[in-house]
Design an enzyme around this catalytic site. Structure first.
Site, PDB file in Angstrom:
ATOM      1  N   ARG A   2       1.233  -1.286   0.048  1.00  0.00           N
ATOM      2  CA  ARG A   2      -0.353   0.191   0.126  1.00  0.00           C
ATOM      3  C   ARG A   2       0.948   1.017   0.317  1.00  0.00           C
ATOM      4  O   ARG A   2       1.801   1.471   0.670  1.00  0.00           O
ATOM      5  CB  ARG A   2      -0.368   0.097   1.248  1.00  0.00           C
ATOM      6  CG  ARG A   2      -2.122   0.517   0.699  1.00  0.00           C
ATOM      7  CD  ARG A   2      -3.279   1.139   2.424  1.00  0.00           C
ATOM      8  NE  ARG A   2      -2.011   1.334   3.464  1.00  0.00           N
ATOM      9  CZ  ARG A   2      -2.041   1.687   4.520  1.00  0.00           C
ATOM     10  NH1 ARG A   2      -2.577   1.047   5.400  1.00  0.00           N
ATOM     11  NH2 ARG A   2      -1.268   1.862   5.376  1.00  0.00           N
ATOM     12  N   GLU A  51       5.382   7.078   2.093  1.00  0.00           N
ATOM     13  CA  GLU A  51       5.784   5.904   2.177  1.00  0.00           C
ATOM     14  C   GLU A  51       5.141   4.914   1.362  1.00  0.00           C
ATOM     15  O   GLU A  51       4.149   4.534   1.230  1.00  0.00           O
ATOM     16  CB  GLU A  51       5.788   5.089   4.280  1.00  0.00           C
ATOM     17  CG  GLU A  51       4.846   4.660   4.750  1.00  0.00           C
ATOM     18  CD  GLU A  51       4.866   3.630   6.018  1.00  0.00           C
ATOM     19  OE1 GLU A  51       5.720   2.643   5.637  1.00  0.00           O
ATOM     20  OE2 GLU A  51       3.558   3.936   6.321  1.00  0.00           O
ATOM     21  N   ASN A  72       4.360   0.406   2.078  1.00  0.00           N
ATOM     22  CA  ASN A  72       3.989  -0.798   2.913  1.00  0.00           C
ATOM     23  C   ASN A  72       4.128  -2.123   2.306  1.00  0.00           C
ATOM     24  O   ASN A  72       3.226  -2.437   1.516  1.00  0.00           O
ATOM     25  CB  ASN A  72       2.666  -0.268   3.807  1.00  0.00           C
ATOM     26  CG  ASN A  72       2.729   0.837   4.491  1.00  0.00           C
ATOM     27  OD1 ASN A  72       3.619   1.451   5.036  1.00  0.00           O
ATOM     28  ND2 ASN A  72       2.259   1.265   3.868  1.00  0.00           N
ATOM     29  N   SER A 127      -2.309  -3.264   6.034  1.00  0.00           N
ATOM     30  CA  SER A 127      -3.866  -3.370   6.689  1.00  0.00           C
ATOM     31  C   SER A 127      -5.198  -2.237   5.804  1.00  0.00           C
ATOM     32  O   SER A 127      -4.774  -1.479   5.400  1.00  0.00           O
ATOM     33  CB  SER A 127      -4.113  -3.379   7.997  1.00  0.00           C
ATOM     34  OG  SER A 127      -3.954  -1.922   8.435  1.00  0.00           O
ATOM     35  N   LYS A 135      12.723   2.476   5.155  1.00  0.00           N
ATOM     36  CA  LYS A 135      12.453   3.686   5.139  1.00  0.00           C
ATOM     37  C   LYS A 135      13.764   4.212   4.343  1.00  0.00           C
ATOM     38  O   LYS A 135      13.923   5.292   3.746  1.00  0.00           O
ATOM     39  CB  LYS A 135      11.782   3.857   6.226  1.00  0.00           C
ATOM     40  CG  LYS A 135      11.108   4.101   7.081  1.00  0.00           C
ATOM     41  CD  LYS A 135      10.417   5.014   6.886  1.00  0.00           C
ATOM     42  CE  LYS A 135       8.859   4.617   8.013  1.00  0.00           C
ATOM     43  NZ  LYS A 135       8.600   3.855   7.903  1.00  0.00           N
ATOM     44  N   LYS A 137      12.524   9.446  10.870  1.00  0.00           N
ATOM     45  CA  LYS A 137      12.035   8.533  11.065  1.00  0.00           C
ATOM     46  C   LYS A 137      13.054   7.794  11.006  1.00  0.00           C
ATOM     47  O   LYS A 137      13.832   6.960  10.475  1.00  0.00           O
ATOM     48  CB  LYS A 137      11.630   8.520   9.368  1.00  0.00           C
ATOM     49  CG  LYS A 137      10.379   9.014   9.376  1.00  0.00           C
ATOM     50  CD  LYS A 137       9.708   8.824   7.636  1.00  0.00           C
ATOM     51  CE  LYS A 137       8.426   9.349   7.523  1.00  0.00           C
ATOM     52  NZ  LYS A 137       7.346   9.001   6.482  1.00  0.00           N
ATOM     53  N   GLU A 197       7.713   0.099  11.621  1.00  0.00           N
ATOM     54  CA  GLU A 197       6.783   0.180  10.629  1.00  0.00           C
ATOM     55  C   GLU A 197       5.878   0.717  11.799  1.00  0.00           C
ATOM     56  O   GLU A 197       5.879   0.071  13.423  1.00  0.00           O
ATOM     57  CB  GLU A 197       6.716  -0.312   9.934  1.00  0.00           C
ATOM     58  CG  GLU A 197       7.500  -1.450   9.179  1.00  0.00           C
ATOM     59  CD  GLU A 197       7.266  -0.488   7.978  1.00  0.00           C
ATOM     60  OE1 GLU A 197       6.772   0.554   8.066  1.00  0.00           O
ATOM     61  OE2 GLU A 197       8.363   0.197   7.500  1.00  0.00           O
ATOM     62  N   GLY A 198       4.304   1.075  11.716  1.00  0.00           N
ATOM     63  CA  GLY A 198       3.179   0.984  12.471  1.00  0.00           C
ATOM     64  C   GLY A 198       2.296   2.076  13.148  1.00  0.00           C
ATOM     65  O   GLY A 198       1.981   1.733  13.627  1.00  0.00           O
ATOM     66  N   ARG A 202      -7.397   7.303   5.089  1.00  0.00           N
ATOM     67  CA  ARG A 202      -7.021   7.552   6.862  1.00  0.00           C
ATOM     68  C   ARG A 202      -7.750   9.333   7.059  1.00  0.00           C
ATOM     69  O   ARG A 202      -6.782  10.403   6.676  1.00  0.00           O
ATOM     70  CB  ARG A 202      -6.920   7.303   7.189  1.00  0.00           C
ATOM     71  CG  ARG A 202      -6.411   5.265   7.211  1.00  0.00           C
ATOM     72  CD  ARG A 202      -4.737   4.990   7.179  1.00  0.00           C
ATOM     73  NE  ARG A 202      -4.232   5.303   6.483  1.00  0.00           N
ATOM     74  CZ  ARG A 202      -2.911   5.396   6.689  1.00  0.00           C
ATOM     75  NH1 ARG A 202      -2.331   4.012   7.401  1.00  0.00           N
ATOM     76  NH2 ARG A 202      -1.790   5.220   6.494  1.00  0.00           N
TER      77      ARG A 202
END
Ligand code: ADP
Ligand code: MG
Length: 474
Positions: free
Chosen positions: A125, A144, A146, A151, A305, A364, A368-369, A450
């Site tokens: 994604r 970024e 993923n 998800s 990253k 960064k 992740e997350g 989002r």
């Protein structure tokens, strides 16, 4: 770029009424999450957080994001197959970042043994924000990509219907018809099904590698149920199940609990905290196997990253995709400024610039997350502390994207209804399948919007900051 319901936002009675419609519609549509109190039980569930109103998205940028997705699929796939590039790019990082180093060790170990896997499945994604220029025009900027456990492709397949109903309840019937259809769950399942088919055993199952705590299970079930509908068996296992029940046969076919596994779909495994010694051993077993891993460890590394930052260096895309000038131009047009903090003059210079003007940047680490990045004063403090130490190389710097905020309501169970100043992040799902050297499937599979309140610099839906949304194209 305001949506045509900024009038509604200040009408308290209309908002209250619409919110009640929205929440019940979400429950009916299956826009669900398990609760924080009982994260592993489906007896008590609640709605996943979402916006009351769809958010405005410039149509041209939305189309641009879709148009570049096949290019990004191609790029991730190319990076994952380029050992020299991964080695060079991650050399400085793995000296200081233990997690990336351990993943990298498995990567090299598996290559030395020789890959048993011949079919490759990528589900990624690519996330973007709309950077607002000084003249007020917005530009698409990648945040970024993923490459593991991306998800909300399932739940977001349900949000459009909810928002369509809300708009109708607010008297915006014409606008309601303009929300674009979206079903990433179907697209992701198509990729998994294709990989399963090419693996070539009717008896073999698809294994979802899942977390110990499974609050977001319904998101996964959306994809899972699409596979059952195609008569493909799905099992859900954790790392410790694989450790206890997993084995390879002589031709490195993977068996877990007596069942042959054709595809391993990771919804776990991207944060260091989940890896105890048993999980690392289970991960190695999976990577050594013939099963199609989504992603294989090389593709997970392609999503770091550090790799993202190196891809923005002049000449790198040309080196990775030599015969795709069109793809290179489309990809590069989405890049924000990215900077290496490796030891040396280049890193010294950008570190000094960021310390002097921290609000221009995001710092960064290789994580992740959500919730790991540093901004503003905190960025300055951390960079001051590590600027002369090798630890600096475990981070990258990125230009901070500044989108135009809009007003909306973030609907969360047990939270008061209040207006927030919000910004949005658009994700496009990509799916591809490669057999040997032949790319047999390469598609964009849908989108995810989002939205979060501007008071939070960082964090996704799972982190409790962002909520699910639907784009309204302007
Ligand atoms: P993670 O892997 O933790 O999701 P991201 O790079 O996606 O890392 O960053 C997490 C969040 O931080 C994003 O969802 C976004 O809200 C914010 N963010 C990241 N990079 C930038 C940036 N360059 N400008 C503004 N916000 C950013
Ligand atoms: Mg992210």
């Amino acid at each position: 770029m305001a949506a045509p319901w900024q009038d509604v936002v200040r009408d308290a009675a209309a908002v209250r009424e619409a919110a009640a419609v929205a929440v019940d519609a979400a429950l009916l549509a299956g826009l669900l999450m398990r609760t924080g109190e009982q994260p592993n039980a489906s007896d008590v569930v609640n709605y996943a957080p979402f916006t009351l109103l769809p958010s405005a998205v410039p149509q041209a940028l939305f189309e641009q994001a879709y148009a570049v997705q096949q290019d990004f699929n191609l790029l991730v796939d190319a990076v994952s197959q380029n050992k020299e590039f991964l080695e060079q790019t991650l050399a400085s990082t793995i000296k200081v970042d233990d997690f990336t180093a351990r993943l990298f060790r498995i990567y090299t170990q598996v290559l030395e043994e020789g890959l048993a896997q011949t079919v490759f499945l990528g589900i990624n994604r690519s996330d973007y924000m709309f950077d607002c220029g000084q003249d007020g025009t917005a530009a698409l900027r990648q945040i970024e990509i993923n490459t593991i456990a991306a998800s909300f492709g399932g739940l977001t397949s349900r949000t459009t219907d909810v928002h369509r109903l809300v708009l109708k309840a607010l008297g915006k019937t014409e606008e309601a018809t303009r929300l674009v259809p979206n079903n990433p769950a179907k697209g992701l399942a198509l990729g998994i099904a294709k990989a399963w088919e090419l693996y070539g055993s009717q008896r073999a199952v698809v294994m979802f590698l899942v977390e110990e705590v499974q609050r977001n299970i319904f998101d996964q079930r959306c994809v899972e149920n699409e596979l059952w509908n195609r008569n493909i068996r799905v099992v859900r296992k954790r790392f410790r199940d694989v450790f206890e029940q997993g084995s390879l046969d002589a031709s490195r076919r993977l068996f877990v609990d007596g069942q042959e596994v054709a595809v391993v779909y990771y919804r776990e495994g991207y944060v260091p905290q989940v890896y105890d010694q048993q999980s690392w051993e289970a991960r190695l077993l999976l990577e050594r196997s013939r099963a199609v891993k989504c992603p294989d460890i090389a593709t997970q590394l392609a999503g770091t990253k550090k790799v993202q930052q190196e891809l923005s260096r002049p000449g790198t895309l040309e080196r990775l995709l030599p015969s795709h000038p069109g793809a290179i131009a489309r990809i590069r047009a989405t890049f924000a400024g990215l900077y290496s903090l490796d030891e040396g003059e280049e890193g010294d210079r950008i570190a000094a610039t960021a310390i002097a003007d921290p609000d221009r940047f995001v710092l960064k680490p290789q994580r992740e997350g959500g919730g790991n990045n540093l901004y503003g004063e905190e960025l300055r403090e951390v960079l001051e502390k590590i600027k002369d130490s090798p630890e600096r190389t475990s981070y990258i710097l990125m230009d901070k994207i500044k989108p135009q905020p809009a007003l909306n309501y973030l609907l969360r169970a047990h939270s008061p209804l209040q207006v927030s100043e919000c910004i949005s992040e658009l994700g496009i799902f990509g799916v591809y399948v490669r057999q040997g050297q032949e790319l047999v499937l390469n598609q964009a599979a849908g989108h995810l919007l989002r939205t979060k309140a501007t008071e939070h610099a960082d964090g996704g839906v799972a982190a409790g900051v962002a909520v699910l949304d639907t784009p309204y194209l302007l």
